[in-house]
Design a protein around this motif. Sequence first.
Motif, PDB file in Angstrom:
ATOM      1  N   VAL A  65       0.840  -1.209   0.000  1.00 16.43           N
ATOM      2  CA  VAL A  65       0.000   0.000   0.000  1.00 16.43           C
ATOM      3  C   VAL A  65       0.871   1.254   0.000  1.00 16.43           C
ATOM      4  CG1 VAL A  65      -1.685   1.344   1.334  1.00 16.43           C
ATOM      5  CG2 VAL A  65      -2.001  -1.123   1.055  1.00 16.43           C
ATOM      6  N   ALA A  66       1.955   1.242   0.772  1.00 13.64           N
ATOM      7  CA  ALA A  66       2.864   2.390   0.792  1.00 13.64           C
ATOM      8  C   ALA A  66       3.441   2.658  -0.597  1.00 13.64           C
ATOM      9  CB  ALA A  66       3.995   2.145   1.794  1.00 13.64           C
ATOM     10  N   ILE A  67       3.856   1.592  -1.292  1.00 14.73           N
ATOM     11  CA  ILE A  67       4.383   1.743  -2.653  1.00 14.73           C
ATOM     12  C   ILE A  67       3.297   2.278  -3.578  1.00 14.73           C
ATOM     13  CG2 ILE A  67       5.154   0.448  -4.681  1.00 14.73           C
ATOM     14  CD1 ILE A  67       7.430   0.889  -2.763  1.00 14.73           C
ATOM     15  N   CYS A  68       2.080   1.777  -3.451  1.00 16.92           N
ATOM     16  CA  CYS A  68       0.970   2.260  -4.288  1.00 16.92           C
ATOM     17  C   CYS A  68       0.681   3.736  -4.028  1.00 16.92           C
ATOM     18  CB  CYS A  68      -0.281   1.425  -4.046  1.00 16.92           C
ATOM     19  SG  CYS A  68      -0.210  -0.228  -4.778  1.00 16.92           S
ATOM     20  N   MET A  69       0.840   4.171  -2.789  1.00 21.15           N
ATOM     21  CA  MET A  69       0.653   5.584  -2.469  1.00 21.15           C
ATOM     22  C   MET A  69       1.667   6.448  -3.220  1.00 21.15           C
ATOM     23  SD  MET A  69      -0.118   5.546   1.641  1.00 21.15           S
ATOM     24  CE  MET A  69      -1.784   5.254   2.256  1.00 21.15           C
ATOM     25  N   LEU A  70       2.917   5.977  -3.265  1.00 21.73           N
ATOM     26  CA  LEU A  70       3.963   6.732  -3.960  1.00 21.73           C
ATOM     27  C   LEU A  70       3.758   6.694  -5.468  1.00 21.73           C
ATOM     28  CD1 LEU A  70       7.136   5.698  -1.906  1.00 21.73           C
ATOM     29  CD2 LEU A  70       5.594   7.631  -1.555  1.00 21.73           C
ATOM     30  N   ALA A  71       3.220   5.579  -5.967  1.00 25.59           N
ATOM     31  CA  ALA A  71       2.912   5.493  -7.398  1.00 25.59           C
ATOM     32  C   ALA A  71       1.755   6.430  -7.743  1.00 25.59           C
ATOM     33  CB  ALA A  71       2.564   4.054  -7.773  1.00 25.59           C
ATOM     34  N   GLU A  72       0.786   6.506  -6.847  1.00 30.07           N
ATOM     35  CA  GLU A  72      -0.366   7.360  -7.089  1.00 30.07           C
ATOM     36  C   GLU A  72       0.021   8.846  -7.084  1.00 30.07           C
ATOM     37  OE1 GLU A  72      -4.878   6.625  -6.247  1.00 30.07           O
ATOM     38  OE2 GLU A  72      -3.799   6.862  -4.365  1.00 30.07           O
ATOM     39  N   SER A  73       1.013   9.197  -6.273  1.00 33.49           N
ATOM     40  CA  SER A  73       1.467  10.588  -6.221  1.00 33.49           C
ATOM     41  C   SER A  73       2.438  10.916  -7.353  1.00 33.49           C
ATOM     42  CB  SER A  73       2.127  10.876  -4.868  1.00 33.49           C
ATOM     43  OG  SER A  73       3.322  10.121  -4.722  1.00 33.49           O
ATOM     44  N   GLY A  74       2.799   9.917  -8.155  1.00 38.80           N
ATOM     45  CA  GLY A  74       3.663  10.140  -9.304  1.00 38.80           C
ATOM     46  C   GLY A  74       5.141  10.129  -8.995  1.00 38.80           C
ATOM     47  N   GLU A  75       5.516   9.774  -7.779  1.00 38.74           N
ATOM     48  CA  GLU A  75       6.937   9.792  -7.402  1.00 38.74           C
ATOM     49  C   GLU A  75       7.686   8.572  -7.940  1.00 38.74           C
ATOM     50  OE1 GLU A  75       7.387  11.708  -3.203  1.00 38.74           O
ATOM     51  OE2 GLU A  75       5.396  10.811  -3.298  1.00 38.74           O
ATOM     52  N   ILE A  76       6.969   7.489  -8.149  1.00 40.02           N
ATOM     53  CA  ILE A  76       7.525   6.293  -8.776  1.00 40.02           C
ATOM     54  C   ILE A  76       6.424   5.675  -9.636  1.00 40.02           C
ATOM     55  CG2 ILE A  76       9.220   5.717  -6.976  1.00 40.02           C
ATOM     56  CD1 ILE A  76       7.155   3.748  -5.834  1.00 40.02           C
ATOM     57  N   SER A  77       6.774   4.653 -10.416  1.00 36.39           N
ATOM     58  CA  SER A  77       5.767   3.856 -11.115  1.00 36.39           C
ATOM     59  C   SER A  77       6.116   2.393 -10.897  1.00 36.39           C
ATOM     60  CB  SER A  77       5.730   4.182 -12.605  1.00 36.39           C
ATOM     61  OG  SER A  77       6.813   3.541 -13.272  1.00 36.39           O
ATOM     62  N   VAL A 182       4.601   4.339   7.264  1.00 34.76           N
ATOM     63  CA  VAL A 182       3.431   3.449   7.346  1.00 34.76           C
ATOM     64  C   VAL A 182       2.541   3.839   8.519  1.00 34.76           C
ATOM     65  CG1 VAL A 182       2.684   1.073   7.757  1.00 34.76           C
ATOM     66  CG2 VAL A 182       4.562   1.539   6.178  1.00 34.76           C
ATOM     67  N   GLU A 183       3.156   4.129   9.654  1.00 30.99           N
ATOM     68  CA  GLU A 183       2.359   4.481  10.828  1.00 30.99           C
ATOM     69  C   GLU A 183       1.558   5.756  10.606  1.00 30.99           C
ATOM     70  OE1 GLU A 183       5.434   4.420  13.757  1.00 30.99           O
ATOM     71  OE2 GLU A 183       5.236   2.255  14.137  1.00 30.99           O
ATOM     72  N   GLU A 184       2.156   6.733   9.907  1.00 26.54           N
ATOM     73  CA  GLU A 184       1.460   8.001   9.687  1.00 26.54           C
ATOM     74  C   GLU A 184       0.445   7.920   8.553  1.00 26.54           C
ATOM     75  OE1 GLU A 184       2.342  12.692   8.483  1.00 26.54           O
ATOM     76  OE2 GLU A 184       4.003  11.356   9.014  1.00 26.54           O
ATOM     77  N   HIS A 185       0.807   7.297   7.443  1.00 28.87           N
ATOM     78  CA  HIS A 185      -0.024   7.376   6.235  1.00 28.87           C
ATOM     79  C   HIS A 185      -0.977   6.194   6.048  1.00 28.87           C
ATOM     80  CE1 HIS A 185       2.003  10.935   4.614  1.00 28.87           C
ATOM     81  NE2 HIS A 185       3.112  10.422   5.128  1.00 28.87           N
ATOM     82  N   ILE A 186      -0.756   5.117   6.783  1.00 27.64           N
ATOM     83  CA  ILE A 186      -1.659   3.961   6.675  1.00 27.64           C
ATOM     84  C   ILE A 186      -2.392   3.729   7.990  1.00 27.64           C
ATOM     85  CG2 ILE A 186      -1.830   1.477   6.235  1.00 27.64           C
ATOM     86  CD1 ILE A 186       0.539   1.754   4.323  1.00 27.64           C
ATOM     87  N   PHE A 187      -1.647   3.513   9.067  1.00 26.87           N
ATOM     88  CA  PHE A 187      -2.292   3.195  10.334  1.00 26.87           C
ATOM     89  C   PHE A 187      -3.204   4.320  10.817  1.00 26.87           C
ATOM     90  CE2 PHE A 187       1.519   0.269  11.568  1.00 26.87           C
ATOM     91  CZ  PHE A 187       1.112  -0.638  10.612  1.00 26.87           C
ATOM     92  N   ARG A 188      -2.712   5.537  10.812  1.00 30.45           N
ATOM     93  CA  ARG A 188      -3.531   6.656  11.300  1.00 30.45           C
ATOM     94  C   ARG A 188      -4.725   6.916  10.394  1.00 30.45           C
ATOM     95  NH1 ARG A 188       1.100  11.100  13.139  1.00 30.45           N
ATOM     96  NH2 ARG A 188       2.099   9.759  14.716  1.00 30.45           N
ATOM     97  N   LYS A 189      -4.513   6.860   9.082  1.00 28.66           N
ATOM     98  CA  LYS A 189      -5.618   7.098   8.141  1.00 28.66           C
ATOM     99  C   LYS A 189      -6.701   6.042   8.272  1.00 28.66           C
ATOM    100  CE  LYS A 189      -4.956   8.548   3.901  1.00 28.66           C
ATOM    101  NZ  LYS A 189      -4.410   8.691   2.520  1.00 28.66           N
ATOM    102  N   ALA A 190      -6.303   4.821   8.611  1.00 29.31           N
ATOM    103  CA  ALA A 190      -7.265   3.725   8.726  1.00 29.31           C
ATOM    104  C   ALA A 190      -7.891   3.644  10.121  1.00 29.31           C
ATOM    105  CB  ALA A 190      -6.592   2.399   8.387  1.00 29.31           C
ATOM    106  N   GLY A 191      -7.445   4.484  11.039  1.00 27.06           N
ATOM    107  CA  GLY A 191      -7.980   4.432  12.403  1.00 27.06           C
ATOM    108  C   GLY A 191      -7.485   3.230  13.187  1.00 27.06           C
ATOM    109  N   MET A 192      -6.294   2.744  12.838  1.00 27.65           N
ATOM    110  CA  MET A 192      -5.704   1.593  13.529  1.00 27.65           C
ATOM    111  C   MET A 192      -4.868   2.116  14.700  1.00 27.65           C
ATOM    112  SD  MET A 192      -4.555  -0.253   9.956  1.00 27.65           S
ATOM    113  CE  MET A 192      -3.861  -1.769  10.641  1.00 27.65           C
TER     114      MET A 192
END
Length: 340
Positions: A65-77, A182-192
């Motif tokens: 998911v972290a990699i997909c986030m960076l792909a979605e922001s255009g920083e990598i593919s 991961v803790e900031e952009h996945i866990f917190r966003k998901a309410g984990m």
Amino acid sequence: MNTENKLNHLEKVQTELLFSGAFYAQKGNEILKGSSGFANRSEKIANLVNTRFAIASGCKIFTSVAICMLAESGEISFDTKLKDCLDTEFPHFDNDITIHHLLTHTSGVPDYFNEEIMDDFETLWKSRPMYHIRSPKDFLPMFQYEKMQDHPGSPFQYNNTGYILLGLIVEHVTKSSFTGFVEEHIFRKAGMTNVGYFEMDRLPERTALGYIEVPEGTWKSNIYSLPAKGGPDGGAFVTVEDMGRFWQALTNHELLSKDMTQLLLNPREVVDEEDNIYYGYCGFMELDDSKKVVKYIQMGYDPGVNFRSVYYPETKTTIIVCSNESEGAYELLKEIENTL
């Protein structure tokens, strides 16, 4: 069978299995959850539904998911090559390795824990102190100068090194620690709220110790059997309910856009054609004869750690089972599937 009878049945099953851990299942408005065994055997501290358990490779999906986030922001593919992502030198690595190859276990990079050669994770730490392994870069001496075990695009072969490299890519691109991202952009966003990459010598409250059965019939903890801190290839601690929140957030497109979520969930590599088991960026999945996904499958195994989870997209059914022993999660999960 009503919910109360189902829970009574599953309580008996846990006793029969001598299960140590916790489970959570949701199908529609019905929720089943429970726990048994001890988080700390010496102190007789019981496992609870909100106990935090290690899930080993079950957290590779967070890396994806972290990699997909960076792909979605255009920083990598997904076609970005490894050599263009990192400053680290890998003198024997193929120049054509891509992020897609790493995500799908088709990169051919040398696996620091090749399960076809080794079957005991503890052997890795006989000559290398596990208390030094606290970040992705600490794994580099274990594979950086090794030769490729196959070529990029080779058939699926489960590979932990590939996910360490993905974690290093996340760190390089974001200029932050992998676990912090991961803790900031996945866990917190998901309410984990009860999860984290905790250090084995600094475990917070309500965290289960992992236990390994030894030949004389007694038990030992796994504190000397695993890296001191988990990372991109495994080692996060979660509660069963927080993993339920993760799947809810993911499938409600709270972490990634609808299109990117679908890219994450698509089947990509054949693992077992006879049983219709495939692998995608999100992990294993079972397909039906029409190649439609029946369920997504997460699993994690370490000494003193056993994790299984399934998500059925058609009915939005989620089942999570965490154990702080080396076995038992799969058997309980199958019984929950049957019960539901």
